[in-house]
Scaffold this motif. Structure first.
Motif, PDB file in Angstrom:
ATOM      1  N   ASP A 179       5.852  13.954  -4.029  1.00 46.68           N
ATOM      2  CA  ASP A 179       4.737  13.993  -3.087  1.00 46.68           C
ATOM      3  C   ASP A 179       5.195  13.467  -1.733  1.00 46.68           C
ATOM      4  N   THR A 180       5.035  14.278  -0.699  1.00 48.48           N
ATOM      5  CA  THR A 180       5.463  13.879   0.642  1.00 48.48           C
ATOM      6  C   THR A 180       4.318  13.331   1.489  1.00 48.48           C
ATOM      7  N   PHE A 181       3.088  13.417   0.989  1.00 49.69           N
ATOM      8  CA  PHE A 181       1.939  12.868   1.722  1.00 49.69           C
ATOM      9  C   PHE A 181       1.817  11.384   1.372  1.00 49.69           C
ATOM     10  N   ILE A 196      -9.704  10.519  -0.016  1.00 50.42           N
ATOM     11  CA  ILE A 196      -8.494  10.002   0.621  1.00 50.42           C
ATOM     12  C   ILE A 196      -7.922  11.054   1.566  1.00 50.42           C
ATOM     13  N   LEU A 197      -7.656  10.636   2.791  1.00 46.63           N
ATOM     14  CA  LEU A 197      -7.023  11.499   3.789  1.00 46.63           C
ATOM     15  C   LEU A 197      -5.606  10.988   4.017  1.00 46.63           C
ATOM     16  N   GLU A 198      -4.619  11.876   3.804  1.00 44.57           N
ATOM     17  CA  GLU A 198      -3.218  11.479   3.878  1.00 44.57           C
ATOM     18  C   GLU A 198      -2.445  12.395   4.822  1.00 44.57           C
ATOM     19  N   MET A 199      -1.317  11.865   5.315  1.00 46.86           N
ATOM     20  CA  MET A 199      -0.456  12.632   6.215  1.00 46.86           C
ATOM     21  C   MET A 199       0.973  12.653   5.684  1.00 46.86           C
ATOM     22  N   ASP A 200       1.630  13.787   5.891  1.00 46.53           N
ATOM     23  CA  ASP A 200       3.052  13.911   5.586  1.00 46.53           C
ATOM     24  C   ASP A 200       3.816  13.561   6.865  1.00 46.53           C
ATOM     25  N   VAL A 201       4.293  12.328   6.955  1.00 47.78           N
ATOM     26  CA  VAL A 201       4.943  11.863   8.183  1.00 47.78           C
ATOM     27  C   VAL A 201       6.399  12.314   8.281  1.00 47.78           C
ATOM     28  N   LYS A 202       6.929  12.872   7.199  1.00 46.32           N
ATOM     29  CA  LYS A 202       8.310  13.353   7.231  1.00 46.32           C
ATOM     30  C   LYS A 202       8.401  14.769   7.797  1.00 46.32           C
ATOM     31  N   SER A 203       7.299  15.482   7.755  1.00 49.03           N
ATOM     32  CA  SER A 203       7.280  16.841   8.294  1.00 49.03           C
ATOM     33  C   SER A 203       7.079  16.804   9.806  1.00 49.03           C
ATOM     34  N   ASP A 204       7.761  17.679  10.516  1.00 53.63           N
ATOM     35  CA  ASP A 204       7.635  17.727  11.975  1.00 53.63           C
ATOM     36  C   ASP A 204       6.230  18.113  12.420  1.00 53.63           C
ATOM     37  N   THR A 205       5.511  18.863  11.581  1.00 49.07           N
ATOM     38  CA  THR A 205       4.172  19.311  11.969  1.00 49.07           C
ATOM     39  C   THR A 205       3.088  18.286  11.647  1.00 49.07           C
ATOM     40  N   ARG A 206       3.420  17.263  10.874  1.00 50.95           N
ATOM     41  CA  ARG A 206       2.470  16.219  10.462  1.00 50.95           C
ATOM     42  C   ARG A 206       1.205  16.822   9.826  1.00 50.95           C
ATOM     43  N   PRO A 207       1.351  17.544   8.724  1.00 45.01           N
ATOM     44  CA  PRO A 207       0.170  18.101   8.051  1.00 45.01           C
ATOM     45  C   PRO A 207      -0.666  17.004   7.405  1.00 45.01           C
ATOM     46  N   LEU A 208      -1.937  17.313   7.187  1.00 45.43           N
ATOM     47  CA  LEU A 208      -2.872  16.366   6.578  1.00 45.43           C
ATOM     48  C   LEU A 208      -3.428  16.944   5.284  1.00 45.43           C
ATOM     49  N   ARG A 209      -3.731  16.061   4.349  1.00 46.97           N
ATOM     50  CA  ARG A 209      -4.286  16.483   3.065  1.00 46.97           C
ATOM     51  C   ARG A 209      -5.496  15.626   2.727  1.00 46.97           C
ATOM     52  N   VAL A 210      -6.563  16.286   2.315  1.00 55.17           N
ATOM     53  CA  VAL A 210      -7.737  15.559   1.845  1.00 55.17           C
ATOM     54  C   VAL A 210      -7.837  15.742   0.333  1.00 55.17           C
ATOM     55  N   GLN A 211      -8.051  14.630  -0.367  1.00 51.87           N
ATOM     56  CA  GLN A 211      -8.209  14.664  -1.816  1.00 51.87           C
ATOM     57  C   GLN A 211      -9.497  13.944  -2.200  1.00 51.87           C
ATOM     58  N   ILE A 212     -10.189  14.521  -3.189  1.00 51.74           N
ATOM     59  CA  ILE A 212     -11.446  13.943  -3.662  1.00 51.74           C
ATOM     60  C   ILE A 212     -11.306  13.627  -5.143  1.00 51.74           C
ATOM     61  N   PHE A 213     -11.572  12.373  -5.487  1.00 52.26           N
ATOM     62  CA  PHE A 213     -11.505  11.917  -6.871  1.00 52.26           C
ATOM     63  C   PHE A 213     -12.912  11.539  -7.333  1.00 52.26           C
TER      64      PHE A 213
END
Length: 202
Positions: free
Chosen positions: A27-29, A50-67
């Motif tokens: 998981d990169t986020f 939870i809102l997370e970011m992939d800081v290793k990617s140049d585009t800085r994508p974001l992911r939202v997850q619902i538990f």
């Protein structure tokens, strides 16, 4: 030795495959941007967004997850995981430039998931309700300021199929230029299917 060689090659191939798979599934986020808790499935137990970011990617994508909480167990279950509903901070089509907009806010209110966006000064609020096993978009509210003394607002009720547009002067409750029309949705959009660009088309 000749008999052992095929076994050695097989083990080497197997270990390489497992190692490659573990790298692929890593998981990169890893950066938590925001986290909210509240009851989303009406069971009086805390659920989590939870809102997370992939800081290793140049585009800085974001992911939202619902538990969501589960009956008779303490652990929550991942119901939604989406990287499409929020634009990357540095989209590929901008050649390394920031998208110019703040990261959306997520919060829980009245048992519904609320998403707030500010895209090119157009402020929108998207309301998602957990029903039929999914988080479905049921309402959209938008407002934009003309830079002077007037705001233009839009209210869309996807359940009733009604879209209302109107203007208001700052400091006044008077509704101006009100327009109402019917809009039809065969199915309510699900949060995991929506992209950030699709949201702007409603």
């Amino acid at each position: 030795m000749k008999k052992l060689l095929p076994h050695i090659l097989f083990l080497f191939s197997f270990n390489t495959s497992v190692f490659s798979q573990s790298i692929k599934n890593k998981d990169t986020f890893t950066e938590i941007v925001a986290q909210e808790e509240g009851d989303l499935n009406n069971d009086k137990k805390p659920d989590k967004v939870i809102l997370e970011m992939d800081v290793k990617s140049d585009t800085r994508p974001l992911r939202v997850q619902i538990f969501l909480s589960q009956p008779n167990i303490k652990t929550s279950k991942l119901i939604v995981s989406s990287t499409k509903i929020i634009e990357s901070q540095y989209p590929k089509n901008r050649n390394g430039q920031h998208n110019g907009n703040p990261i959306p806010d997520f919060f829980i209110e009245d048992g519904n998931l609320q998403m707030l966006t500010d895209i090119n000064d157009l402020k929108s609020r998207y309301t998602f309700k957990f029903q039929n096993g999914n988080f479905e978009l049921i309402k959209i509210s938008r407002v934009i300021w003309d830079g002077k003394n007037k705001t233009s607002e839009t209210e869309i009720d996807l359940v009733k199929g009604i879209k209302i547009e109107f203007d208001q002067e700052l400091g006044s409750d008077k509704i101006l230029n009100k327009k109402q029309k019917s809009v039809k949705f065969k199915l309510l959009p699900k949060i995991q299917d929506l992209t950030f660009s699709q949201l702007e088309t409603y």
